[in-house]
Design a protein around this motif. Structure first.
Motif, PDB file in Angstrom:
ATOM      1  N   PHE A  30       0.838  -1.207   0.000  1.00  0.00           N
ATOM      2  CA  PHE A  30       0.000   0.000   0.000  1.00  0.00           C
ATOM      3  C   PHE A  30       0.872   1.257   0.000  1.00  0.00           C
ATOM      4  CE2 PHE A  30      -0.824   2.817   3.702  1.00  0.00           C
ATOM      5  CZ  PHE A  30      -1.616   3.772   3.071  1.00  0.00           C
ATOM      6  N   GLN A  31       1.870   1.288   0.871  1.00  0.00           N
ATOM      7  CA  GLN A  31       2.731   2.462   0.972  1.00  0.00           C
ATOM      8  C   GLN A  31       3.557   2.657  -0.288  1.00  0.00           C
ATOM      9  OE1 GLN A  31       4.450   1.158   4.727  1.00  0.00           O
ATOM     10  NE2 GLN A  31       3.396   2.810   5.816  1.00  0.00           N
ATOM     11  N   ASP A  32       4.017   1.552  -0.897  1.00  0.00           N
ATOM     12  CA  ASP A  32       4.790   1.650  -2.137  1.00  0.00           C
ATOM     13  C   ASP A  32       3.943   2.248  -3.256  1.00  0.00           C
ATOM     14  OD1 ASP A  32       7.080   0.624  -1.023  1.00  0.00           O
ATOM     15  OD2 ASP A  32       6.822  -1.400  -1.836  1.00  0.00           O
ATOM     16  N   TYR A  33       2.731   1.753  -3.404  1.00  0.00           N
ATOM     17  CA  TYR A  33       1.846   2.278  -4.449  1.00  0.00           C
ATOM     18  C   TYR A  33       1.551   3.760  -4.222  1.00  0.00           C
ATOM     19  CZ  TYR A  33       0.435  -1.933  -7.057  1.00  0.00           C
ATOM     20  OH  TYR A  33       0.395  -3.023  -7.894  1.00  0.00           O
ATOM     21  N   LEU A  34       1.267   4.119  -2.988  1.00  0.00           N
ATOM     22  CA  LEU A  34       0.890   5.501  -2.700  1.00  0.00           C
ATOM     23  C   LEU A  34       2.065   6.446  -2.902  1.00  0.00           C
ATOM     24  CD1 LEU A  34      -1.573   7.113  -1.800  1.00  0.00           C
ATOM     25  CD2 LEU A  34      -0.794   6.869   0.563  1.00  0.00           C
ATOM     26  N   SER A  35       3.250   6.055  -2.468  1.00  0.00           N
ATOM     27  CA  SER A  35       4.418   6.921  -2.636  1.00  0.00           C
ATOM     28  C   SER A  35       4.763   7.083  -4.114  1.00  0.00           C
ATOM     29  CB  SER A  35       5.618   6.371  -1.864  1.00  0.00           C
ATOM     30  OG  SER A  35       6.071   5.148  -2.394  1.00  0.00           O
ATOM     31  N   LEU A  36       4.606   6.024  -4.896  1.00  0.00           N
ATOM     32  CA  LEU A  36       4.844   6.124  -6.334  1.00  0.00           C
ATOM     33  C   LEU A  36       3.844   7.078  -6.983  1.00  0.00           C
ATOM     34  CD1 LEU A  36       5.575   2.404  -7.321  1.00  0.00           C
ATOM     35  CD2 LEU A  36       7.135   4.331  -7.617  1.00  0.00           C
ATOM     36  N   ALA A  37       2.584   6.965  -6.603  1.00  0.00           N
ATOM     37  CA  ALA A  37       1.561   7.850  -7.170  1.00  0.00           C
ATOM     38  C   ALA A  37       1.885   9.310  -6.865  1.00  0.00           C
ATOM     39  CB  ALA A  37       0.186   7.485  -6.613  1.00  0.00           C
ATOM     40  N   GLN A  38       2.261   9.585  -5.639  1.00  0.00           N
ATOM     41  CA  GLN A  38       2.569  10.957  -5.250  1.00  0.00           C
ATOM     42  C   GLN A  38       3.812  11.478  -5.962  1.00  0.00           C
ATOM     43  OE1 GLN A  38       2.662  10.061  -1.049  1.00  0.00           O
ATOM     44  NE2 GLN A  38       0.594  10.857  -0.720  1.00  0.00           N
ATOM     45  N   SER A  39       4.821  10.624  -6.109  1.00  0.00           N
ATOM     46  CA  SER A  39       6.067  11.020  -6.761  1.00  0.00           C
ATOM     47  C   SER A  39       5.865  11.288  -8.250  1.00  0.00           C
ATOM     48  CB  SER A  39       7.120   9.926  -6.565  1.00  0.00           C
ATOM     49  OG  SER A  39       8.299  10.210  -7.287  1.00  0.00           O
ATOM     50  N   ILE A  40       5.136  10.421  -8.917  1.00  0.00           N
ATOM     51  CA  ILE A  40       4.934  10.560 -10.359  1.00  0.00           C
ATOM     52  C   ILE A  40       4.004  11.718 -10.673  1.00  0.00           C
ATOM     53  CG2 ILE A  40       3.890   9.411 -12.361  1.00  0.00           C
ATOM     54  CD1 ILE A  40       5.075   6.780 -11.211  1.00  0.00           C
ATOM     55  N   ALA A  41       2.995  11.942  -9.843  1.00  0.00           N
ATOM     56  CA  ALA A  41       2.065  13.057 -10.081  1.00  0.00           C
ATOM     57  C   ALA A  41       2.780  14.393  -9.979  1.00  0.00           C
ATOM     58  CB  ALA A  41       0.912  12.990  -9.093  1.00  0.00           C
ATOM     59  N   GLY A  42       3.658  14.526  -9.014  1.00  0.00           N
ATOM     60  CA  GLY A  42       4.378  15.787  -8.833  1.00  0.00           C
ATOM     61  C   GLY A  42       3.501  16.928  -8.378  1.00  0.00           C
ATOM     62  N   GLU A  43       2.315  16.609  -7.906  1.00  0.00           N
ATOM     63  CA  GLU A  43       1.382  17.617  -7.420  1.00  0.00           C
ATOM     64  C   GLU A  43       0.440  16.969  -6.409  1.00  0.00           C
ATOM     65  OE1 GLU A  43      -0.606  18.877 -10.954  1.00  0.00           O
ATOM     66  OE2 GLU A  43      -1.874  17.103 -11.072  1.00  0.00           O
ATOM     67  N   ASN A  44      -0.373  17.782  -5.787  1.00  0.00           N
ATOM     68  CA  ASN A  44      -1.299  17.252  -4.792  1.00  0.00           C
ATOM     69  C   ASN A  44      -2.339  16.347  -5.457  1.00  0.00           C
ATOM     70  OD1 ASN A  44      -3.809  17.235  -3.059  1.00  0.00           O
ATOM     71  ND2 ASN A  44      -2.437  18.353  -1.694  1.00  0.00           N
ATOM     72  N   ILE A  45      -2.470  15.142  -4.942  1.00  0.00           N
ATOM     73  CA  ILE A  45      -3.429  14.191  -5.516  1.00  0.00           C
ATOM     74  C   ILE A  45      -4.492  13.782  -4.495  1.00  0.00           C
ATOM     75  CG2 ILE A  45      -1.884  13.283  -7.284  1.00  0.00           C
ATOM     76  CD1 ILE A  45      -1.272  10.935  -5.404  1.00  0.00           C
ATOM     77  N   ASP A  46      -4.674  14.588  -3.478  1.00  0.00           N
ATOM     78  CA  ASP A  46      -5.645  14.246  -2.432  1.00  0.00           C
ATOM     79  C   ASP A  46      -7.050  14.031  -2.990  1.00  0.00           C
ATOM     80  OD1 ASP A  46      -3.637  14.366  -0.588  1.00  0.00           O
ATOM     81  OD2 ASP A  46      -4.241  16.273   0.303  1.00  0.00           O
ATOM     82  N   ASP A  47      -7.437  14.850  -3.967  1.00  0.00           N
ATOM     83  CA  ASP A  47      -8.783  14.710  -4.526  1.00  0.00           C
ATOM     84  C   ASP A  47      -8.950  13.375  -5.250  1.00  0.00           C
ATOM     85  OD1 ASP A  47      -9.505  17.142  -3.535  1.00  0.00           O
ATOM     86  OD2 ASP A  47      -9.335  18.224  -5.436  1.00  0.00           O
ATOM     87  N   ARG A  48      -7.910  12.948  -5.960  1.00  0.00           N
ATOM     88  CA  ARG A  48      -7.989  11.667  -6.658  1.00  0.00           C
ATOM     89  C   ARG A  48      -8.027  10.515  -5.650  1.00  0.00           C
ATOM     90  NH1 ARG A  48     -10.508  11.424 -10.578  1.00  0.00           N
ATOM     91  NH2 ARG A  48      -9.628   9.389 -11.095  1.00  0.00           N
ATOM     92  N   ILE A  49      -7.209  10.605  -4.624  1.00  0.00           N
ATOM     93  CA  ILE A  49      -7.219   9.573  -3.585  1.00  0.00           C
ATOM     94  C   ILE A  49      -8.598   9.495  -2.944  1.00  0.00           C
ATOM     95  CG2 ILE A  49      -6.271   8.921  -1.341  1.00  0.00           C
ATOM     96  CD1 ILE A  49      -3.620  10.196  -2.264  1.00  0.00           C
ATOM     97  N   GLU A  50      -9.182  10.657  -2.677  1.00  0.00           N
ATOM     98  CA  GLU A  50     -10.501  10.711  -2.061  1.00  0.00           C
ATOM     99  C   GLU A  50     -11.548  10.029  -2.936  1.00  0.00           C
ATOM    100  OE1 GLU A  50     -13.593  11.470   0.516  1.00  0.00           O
ATOM    101  OE2 GLU A  50     -11.441  11.674   0.868  1.00  0.00           O
ATOM    102  N   SER A  51     -11.455  10.201  -4.244  1.00  0.00           N
ATOM    103  CA  SER A  51     -12.412   9.579  -5.154  1.00  0.00           C
ATOM    104  C   SER A  51     -12.377   8.058  -5.037  1.00  0.00           C
ATOM    105  CB  SER A  51     -12.108   9.984  -6.602  1.00  0.00           C
ATOM    106  OG  SER A  51     -12.290  11.371  -6.793  1.00  0.00           O
ATOM    107  N   PHE A  52     -11.186   7.511  -4.986  1.00  0.00           N
ATOM    108  CA  PHE A  52     -11.046   6.056  -4.897  1.00  0.00           C
ATOM    109  C   PHE A  52     -11.453   5.539  -3.508  1.00  0.00           C
ATOM    110  CE2 PHE A  52      -8.589   6.808  -8.687  1.00  0.00           C
ATOM    111  CZ  PHE A  52      -8.775   5.667  -9.444  1.00  0.00           C
TER     112      PHE A  52
END
Length: 202
Positions: free
Chosen positions: A157-179
């Motif tokens: 879980f932590q690996d996936y989340l850290s990769l998502a945050q690193s690759i996005a390069g911006e705040n992704i809280d809204d996308r995380i909230e959707s899922f």
């Protein structure tokens, strides 16, 4: 059997597994283990698919390679458990859970990759949470495997989340909230099929 300490994966989710799902486990133990095997196999396949498609992402290659090996080992462990319990591995219809979460994934890149990684994080977090809940009711001969898997699922879980945050390069809280919101709906609403990630038995 001791219960693992709560970890960030459990705190990440919006809601716990309903007691009604847990109450259905003893009468669906064969389906639980078969679908769990399917989930581990699918998790390995997803990781390998990401390895093939995103070869320019060095950190992703390292983490997905390790994750795929671990998921295949988990698949083997579930198969061993099924054989010891004399449960025959048979085909099951797909669960609604992964399909409906996947419907949220955007089509364009790099947004698609970010969403796929968020999806992976949510699924792994939910798996981790379910492992902990299952320890409350499973006999030790079966629950021991779930106790062993809790920490690796939390790391995935932590690996996936850290990769998502690193690759996005911006705040992704809204996308995380959707899922996470979709996960909560799927987990707490009536579900016609009992599966490892299903909702309230309907």
């Amino acid at each position: 059997m001791s219960r693992p300490d709560l970890n960030p994966a459990l705190e990440f989710l919006h809601c716990p597994t309903p007691d009604a799902w847990l109450a259905a486990v003893p009468t669906h133990l064969d389906v639980l283990l078969i679908d769990h095997a399917n989930c581990e196999k699918k998790a390995a396949s997803t990781a390998v698919s990401l390895l093939y498609k995103y070869i320019d992402q060095a950190e992703l290659l390292d983490k997905m390679s390790r994750l795929a090996r671990e998921e295949l080992r988990h698949f083997e462990q579930v198969l061993e458990l099924m054989r010891s319990e004399q449960i025959i591995y048979k085909h099951l219809s797909p669960a609604r859970y992964a399909q409906q979460l996947h419907s949220l994934v955007r089509k364009q890149e790099p947004e698609k990759l970010v969403d796929l990684l968020i999806l992976g994080a949510v699924v792994e977090a939910r798996s981790c949470e379910r492992f902990v809940r299952l320890l409350e009711i499973l006999p030790e001969r079966i629950g021991e495997l779930y106790r062993q898997l809790v920490h690796s699922e939390a790391r995935h879980f932590q690996d996936y989340l850290s990769l998502a945050q690193s690759i996005a390069g911006e705040n992704i809280d809204d996308r995380i909230e959707s899922f996470l919101s979709k996960d909560a709906i799927l987990i707490t609403t009536p579900d016609p099929d009992f599966r490892f990630h299903s909702g309230v038995p309907g």
